[in-house]
Enzyme design. Sequence first.
Site, PDB file in Angstrom:
ATOM      1  N   LYS A 219       0.840  -1.198   0.000  1.00 10.50           N
ATOM      2  CA  LYS A 219       0.000   0.000   0.000  1.00 10.50           C
ATOM      3  C   LYS A 219       0.873   1.246   0.000  1.00 10.50           C
ATOM      4  CE  LYS A 219      -3.364   2.574   2.734  1.00 10.50           C
ATOM      5  NZ  LYS A 219      -4.252   2.636   3.898  1.00 10.50           N
ATOM      6  N   GLU A 268      -8.803  12.407  12.104  1.00  8.45           N
ATOM      7  CA  GLU A 268      -7.910  11.313  12.509  1.00  8.45           C
ATOM      8  C   GLU A 268      -7.021  11.656  13.708  1.00  8.45           C
ATOM      9  OE1 GLU A 268      -5.872   9.492   9.249  1.00  8.45           O
ATOM     10  OE2 GLU A 268      -4.593   8.308  10.555  1.00  8.45           O
TER      11      GLU A 268
HETATM   12  C1  LIG Z   1      -4.875  10.712   3.117  1.00 12.29           C
HETATM   13  C2  LIG Z   1      -6.064  11.139   3.514  1.00 12.29           C
HETATM   14  O1  LIG Z   1      -6.937  10.337   4.218  1.00 12.29           O
HETATM   15  C3  LIG Z   1      -6.491   9.162   4.898  1.00 12.29           C
HETATM   16  C4  LIG Z   1      -7.361   9.018   6.086  1.00 12.29           C
HETATM   17  C5  LIG Z   1      -8.580   8.385   6.005  1.00 12.29           C
HETATM   18  C6  LIG Z   1      -8.902   7.652   4.858  1.00 12.29           C
HETATM   19  C7  LIG Z   1      -7.989   7.461   3.867  1.00 12.29           C
HETATM   20  C8  LIG Z   1      -8.316   6.630   2.669  1.00 12.29           C
HETATM   21  O2  LIG Z   1      -9.416   6.059   2.608  1.00 12.29           O
HETATM   22  O3  LIG Z   1      -7.523   6.585   1.719  1.00 12.29           O
HETATM   23  C9  LIG Z   1      -6.614   7.977   3.967  1.00 12.29           C
HETATM   24  O4  LIG Z   1      -5.822   6.916   4.416  1.00 12.29           O
HETATM   25  C10 LIG Z   1      -6.523  12.506   3.253  1.00 12.29           C
HETATM   26  O5  LIG Z   1      -7.623  12.856   3.687  1.00 12.29           O
HETATM   27  O6  LIG Z   1      -5.788  13.286   2.617  1.00 12.29           O
END
Ligand SMILES: C=C(O[C@H]1C=CC=C(C(=O)O)[C@@H]1O)C(=O)O
Length: 462
Positions: A219, A268
């Site tokens: 990932k 987060e």
């Molecule tokens: C990288 C971001 O979100 C992260 C946090 C929640 C969900 C995410 C996703 O679904 O990709 C990302 O990991 C952003 O909001 O810029």
Amino acid sequence: MIRTEQQGLHQSLLTALEARMETIISVVKKVEWIDPLFFYAAGKRLGFTERFYWSDTTQRVTIAGVGTAFTIADSSKQRFQNIRAVWDKCLQNMIVHRSSYEFGTGPLLFGGFAFDPLKPRTQLWAEYDDGVMWVPSYMVTLKDGEVWLTTNYVVHTTENAIDLQEKTEEMERKLLQQSKHPLVDAGLSFVWEEEVKPQEWIQSIPIVQEAMNVRDVSKVVLAREMRLRAKNHIDSAAVLQALRIGQPDCYIFALDYKGSCFLGATPERLIRKEADVFTSMCLAGSIGRGKTEQEDYENEEALLHDEKNRTEHAYVVDMIRSVMNALCDEVQIPYEPGLMKTKHLIHLHTPVQGKGDTHLLEMVERLHPTPALGGTPRDEALALIREHEVLDRGFYGAPIGWLDYEGNGEFAVGLRSGLIKGADVSLFAGCGIVSESDPSLEYEETKMKFKPMLTALGGYKL
Ligand SMILES: C=C(O[C@H]1C=CC=C(C(=O)O)[C@@H]1O)C(=O)O
């Protein structure tokens, strides 16, 4: 460290001066109710260039600080350890006048860290160090409906105690008085906006997927930028006001530092420490909110059962679990993710808790970046981001938060965020790329992630 209610402030100042001891003397007192955001705005009117604002997801603790009594900046690879070492030294001589300890009051360090100190910095983040935390000169904390004012004196050996105390108390009065004034309507209008190289970003996804395949990387989070220019200077206090109304389930934060302001509304948490309890969360996997209740429900169900999103999420759970197991006892992590909803998005969410006495900055260092912002395995994913992402992330996606003199505090991940420089603002958004990711869908996901900031910048009139 001395925590005192008996000795008067004047006596503390004299003692420090006589001992020729450069030290922080902090006074904590309850004051009449004021809104920390108004205090933040008042700070600017009174000439403070450095400011911060923080409110947590439950709005239990809201903090605003103005001025800098003491700053620790570090751009070395050991930025977390070095900042910790300087702070630990400060604590040895610190004198705190308080009647009781309250989470988020008293002398505390507020600040943040760059996402990746190994990625060359561009002009965009030129003013920021790779780690910067400061003790504000004046700070208000709103907690469970009560407000505390913390004033931090830094006693330099040449000073006169009476002058210093008088000057400082005069400024306290002005700040509290000015904090009664409501915010001024931002009246923002934008003259120009662009997504930075969207086509190139989309095209980079299959290239990165190919490299992931070759290098055995599961990932990688890829992010991109949007730029806007307003007619006039952008007032960060007005944007914060719009964010806290529009994104009530998020951390609202701002670091106004050396003329530019990094701010946002992030859902987060990276890590929180109160006494011996650590709380963190795994947040990864996203879908937009539905337009109707039924559509929202369908989206929730789709997300909960979507294999690609569950895989993205599981990498984050695995990594946070291993850090927590290494540093904490009694670690609790549910087997199945739940959901977290914000105004524009739904995420897969797994809460994490543990107990221990590890230093908060060590936890921050060990957790950052989780695969929600970096990838898996971490170092290889970071190398791919460095090679392929056309973005200077700066503090985007990195720890932003605070640490107090009792070792408690909280750090969020600086998402759904932007950097204001005068009339210009850069917004940042990213998403997790795995082998099944479809580039055009990932592009749409980043568009949704710009929405919280875009709405706050343009869509709300005070
Ligand atoms: C990288 C971001 O979100 C992260 C946090 C929640 C969900 C995410 C996703 O679904 O990709 C990302 O990991 C952003 O909001 O810029």
